[in-house]
Design a protein around this motif. Sequence first.
Motif, short mmCIF file in Angstrom:
data_model
loop_
_atom_site.label_atom_id
_atom_site.label_comp_id
_atom_site.label_asym_id
_atom_site.label_seq_id
_atom_site.Cartn_x
_atom_site.Cartn_y
_atom_site.Cartn_z
N ASP A 45 0.83 -1.21 0.00
CA ASP A 45 0.00 0.00 0.00
C ASP A 45 0.86 1.26 0.00
O ASP A 45 0.58 2.22 -0.72
CB ASP A 45 -0.94 0.01 1.21
CG ASP A 45 -2.05 -1.03 1.11
OD1 ASP A 45 -2.31 -1.52 -0.02
OD2 ASP A 45 -2.64 -1.36 2.15
N LYS A 46 1.93 1.26 0.79
CA LYS A 46 2.84 2.41 0.82
C LYS A 46 3.49 2.62 -0.54
O LYS A 46 3.62 3.75 -1.01
CB LYS A 46 3.93 2.21 1.88
CG LYS A 46 3.47 2.44 3.29
CD LYS A 46 4.65 2.25 4.25
CE LYS A 46 4.24 2.44 5.67
NZ LYS A 46 5.37 2.26 6.60
N MET A 47 3.91 1.50 -1.18
CA MET A 47 4.52 1.61 -2.50
C MET A 47 3.53 2.19 -3.51
O MET A 47 3.88 3.06 -4.31
CB MET A 47 4.99 0.23 -2.99
CG MET A 47 6.27 -0.23 -2.37
SD MET A 47 6.77 -1.90 -2.89
CE MET A 47 6.56 -1.86 -4.63
N ALA A 48 2.29 1.73 -3.46
CA ALA A 48 1.27 2.23 -4.38
C ALA A 48 1.03 3.72 -4.16
O ALA A 48 0.89 4.48 -5.14
CB ALA A 48 -0.03 1.44 -4.20
N ASP A 49 1.00 4.15 -2.90
CA ASP A 49 0.82 5.58 -2.60
C ASP A 49 1.97 6.40 -3.16
O ASP A 49 1.76 7.47 -3.74
CB ASP A 49 0.70 5.81 -1.10
CG ASP A 49 -0.61 5.30 -0.52
OD1 ASP A 49 -1.55 5.06 -1.31
OD2 ASP A 49 -0.68 5.12 0.71
N LYS A 50 3.20 5.91 -3.00
CA LYS A 50 4.35 6.64 -3.51
C LYS A 50 4.30 6.72 -5.03
O LYS A 50 4.61 7.76 -5.62
CB LYS A 50 5.66 5.99 -3.07
CG LYS A 50 5.96 6.23 -1.60
CD LYS A 50 7.28 5.59 -1.20
CE LYS A 50 7.56 5.86 0.27
NZ LYS A 50 8.86 5.29 0.67
N ILE A 51 3.93 5.63 -5.68
CA ILE A 51 3.83 5.62 -7.14
C ILE A 51 2.76 6.60 -7.60
O ILE A 51 2.95 7.33 -8.57
CB ILE A 51 3.56 4.20 -7.65
CG1 ILE A 51 4.79 3.32 -7.43
CG2 ILE A 51 3.16 4.21 -9.13
CD1 ILE A 51 4.57 1.84 -7.68
N ASP A 52 1.65 6.65 -6.88
CA ASP A 52 0.55 7.57 -7.24
C ASP A 52 1.01 9.02 -7.10
O ASP A 52 0.60 9.89 -7.88
CB ASP A 52 -0.68 7.32 -6.37
CG ASP A 52 -1.37 6.02 -6.71
OD1 ASP A 52 -1.13 5.49 -7.82
OD2 ASP A 52 -2.16 5.52 -5.86
N HIS A 53 1.86 9.33 -6.11
CA HIS A 53 2.31 10.68 -5.90
C HIS A 53 3.35 11.12 -6.94
O HIS A 53 3.50 12.29 -7.22
CB HIS A 53 2.89 10.86 -4.49
CG HIS A 53 1.82 10.98 -3.46
ND1 HIS A 53 1.37 9.89 -2.74
CD2 HIS A 53 1.07 12.03 -3.04
CE1 HIS A 53 0.42 10.27 -1.93
NE2 HIS A 53 0.20 11.56 -2.08
#
Length: 57
Positions: A45-53
């Motif tokens: 989830d953290k990786m997905a958030d970083k990718i989205d940002h």
Amino acid sequence: MAAKLYQVEIWARDEFVRKSSFETVVARVERGFVDLKTEISNRLDKMADKIDHIGPR
């Protein structure tokens, strides 16, 4: 021969590993897998958030 070997394996299991000890270990392993699953999910989830940002380039 295979049947006798099986009997020896079962006897050793029953004599040297008590049911309560086995159940305790199984419960610990199950909890460990649940904790591991949760940790992996959180990190993904953290990786997905970083990718989205980062966004598209």
